[in-house]
Structures are given as structure tokens and as C-alpha cells.
Design an enzyme around this catalytic site. Structure first.
Site, PDB file in Angstrom:
ATOM      1  N   LYS A 166     -11.448  10.752  -8.860  1.00 22.64           N
ATOM      2  CA  LYS A 166     -10.202  11.447  -8.517  1.00 22.64           C
ATOM      3  C   LYS A 166     -10.268  12.920  -8.910  1.00 22.64           C
ATOM      4  CE  LYS A 166      -7.715   8.077  -6.721  1.00 22.64           C
ATOM      5  NZ  LYS A 166      -7.360   8.070  -5.280  1.00 22.64           N
TER       6      LYS A 166
ATOM      7  N   TYR B 290      -9.705   3.026 -16.389  1.00 19.47           N
ATOM      8  CA  TYR B 290      -9.792   3.710 -15.099  1.00 19.47           C
ATOM      9  C   TYR B 290     -11.202   4.254 -14.877  1.00 19.47           C
ATOM     10  CZ  TYR B 290      -7.607   5.920 -11.036  1.00 19.47           C
ATOM     11  OH  TYR B 290      -7.246   6.274  -9.761  1.00 19.47           O
TER      12      TYR B 290
ATOM     13  N   SER C  93       0.821  -1.204   0.000  1.00 15.84           N
ATOM     14  CA  SER C  93       0.000   0.000   0.000  1.00 15.84           C
ATOM     15  C   SER C  93       0.860   1.262   0.000  1.00 15.84           C
ATOM     16  CB  SER C  93      -0.886   0.047   1.254  1.00 15.84           C
ATOM     17  OG  SER C  93      -1.786  -1.026   1.301  1.00 15.84           O
TER      18      SER C  93
END
Length: 255
Positions: free
Chosen positions: A162, A155, A17
Site C-alpha cells: 500500500k 498487515y 466489497s
């Protein structure tokens, strides 16, 4: 850079992560950390990882989609640490089926989920944390991606989420600036994380970025972690409302 500072880092899933890379950099710079995982399953692996930090850190769970869990997290931080100097929001999610095919086929439910978890959660967390940052000149940092600015194959709705996240950074920066707090984002290059595994064709994306970036390689997680440590530190005290690209220069290339 962070000696004497208390930080909350949300969204540590495993050792790959970006949140974990940030935790390692922040701990190295002296921060006292509270780390969260989404649920008990991820919490076990997070607890095992903490021993690698070289300094104690508190761990707990928080599903940002549940307002009562966000409130409970802030109560936990207040009881254990007294307040917060910085927050790092490393949370994003969209249903896997929304990350393939055409964006035009995005479902209403998938759109709402992606925007709620990936974008609105930053606003909700920031609001909940404000009492803990009072008088501390706090810093809020989140993670974005180039898909907020450009079309990235598969995406899809995460790019829209985002983009909303980056806009939220600017509006939050304006709201919190008079209080002495800063809000920024890092737009990291692609990394092999649990979230990235859900994007169809991700391995090919890595190869393409490495070939076309200014530095002719992909970014490393530790580089993102170090940039994050800087952004939440007093060294970045004049920076707010900004999206910092940490991507080996891929975002500046025309072709």
C-alpha cells in the site's frame, strides 16, 4: 455529479466489497458503469448484484496479473462505451500466510505477488486506459489503508504494498496532470470485506478503531462509496496526487 460519465470499477468480489459500495454511489450519481470481477466465479455474484443498481451496467472479468486480460478489458470498454471518464482500482492481494506472524519472515515470492497485484496493477491499468481517457479530463482512484503509513499487526507485506501504491499515485499524478487527468487514493478505515478476512485478528482491530477514532465508530462502506463518487467527479477537479482518509478520524488521533 456523474451524469454523462463512464466509469470502470475493478475488483467487485461480493456485496461487502468497497468496490460495490463505490459502484452503488457512482450509479446513484448517474454514471454509466463497467464492473469487473477477477474470474468467472466472482462474475456470477457480480451479475446478480447489478440488478440492485437501479440502472444498467456492464460486467466482465479481468485478472490484472495477466497483461492480455487487461488489454482485452480495454478493448471491451472501447467497443461497448467508446471511452472512459474515470477508473476505480479496488484490487489488492497477498498470500494468506504472509498476513500473520512477523514481516521479517516475508518470502520473496509473497513480496513480489503483493507488490505486483496490489501496486503495479494500478500503473499497468492506467497506462492501458490512457487512450480511452484522451480529451476527457479523466480521474483514476485507488484504495489504500493506514497500514501504508503505520505498522498494523499482521498487515505485514500488504502495508509495504500500500505504501508503494500511494507513492505510485503521486508519480502517476505528475505524469498524467499535463494530460488533464487526476490520480488519487482513498485510505479507508477497516471494513468487513473478503480481503480483510485474510488479516489475522481483524475483528479485534475493528473494536480498537471504533474506540479510538475521533467519531467513536467505524466507517461505513457507503461513506467510502460517496467519498469515491466525489473524488472521480468534476467537483474534485482540482485534487490530484492526494490520499484522502475516510476513517471517522482514526488516522488523526495520537492515542
Amino acid at each position: 455529479m456523474l451524469h454523462g460519465k463512464t466509469g470502470l470499477i475493478l475488483g467487485v468480489a461480493n456485496h461487502r466489497s468497497i468496490a460495490w459500495a463505490i459502484a452503488k454511489s457512482a450509479a446513484r450519481e448517474g454514471a454509466e458503469l463497467v464492473l469487473t470481477a477477477q474470474n468467472e466465479r466472482f462474475l456470477k455474484s457480480l451479475t446478480d448484484l447489478v440488478s440492485e443498481l437501479g440502472r444498467p451496467a456492464l460486467t466482465t472479468t479481468c485478472d490484472v496479473g495477466e497483461p492480455e486480460q487487461v488489454a482485452a478489458l480495454m478493448d471491451f470498454v472501447k467497443a461497448q462505451r467508446g471511452g472512459l471518464d474515470f477508473i476505480v482500482h479496488c484490487i489488492a492481494y497477498a498470500p494468506r500466510e504472509e498476513l500473520e506472524g512477523n514481516y521479517v519472515d516475508t518470502s520473496a515470492a509473497g513480496f513480489a505477488t503483493a507488490l505486483g497485484v496490489s501496486a503495479y496493477s494500478l500503473t499497468a491499468l492506467t497506462k492501458a486506459a490512457l487512450p480511452l481517457m484522451e480529451g476527457r479530463n479523466g480521474a483514476v482512484l485507488t484504495l489504500s489503508y493506514l497500514g501504508a503509513e503505520r505498522v498494523i499487526p499482521n498487515y505485514n507485506v500488504m502495508g509495504v504494498a500500500k505504501a508503494a501504491l500511494e507513492s505510485s499515485v503521486r508519480y502517476l499524478a505528475a505524469d498524467l496532470g499535463p494530460l488533464g487527468h487526476r490520480v488519487n487514493a482513498i485510505s479507508a478505515g477497516p471494513l468487513r470485506t473478503l480481503a480483510a478476512a485474510g488479516v489475522s485478528g481483524f475483528s479485534g482491530m475493528l473494536d480498537s478503531v471504533a474506540q479510538r477514532s475521533a467519531m467513536k465508530r467505524n466507517v461505513e462502506a457507503a461513506e467510502v462509496g460517496d467519498a469515491a463518487a466525489f473524488m472521480v467527479s468534476p467537483l474534485a477537479r482540482g485534487i490530484t496526487g492526494t490520499v484522502l482518509h475516510v476513517d471517522c478520524g482514526y488516522s488523526v488521533m495520537g492515542i
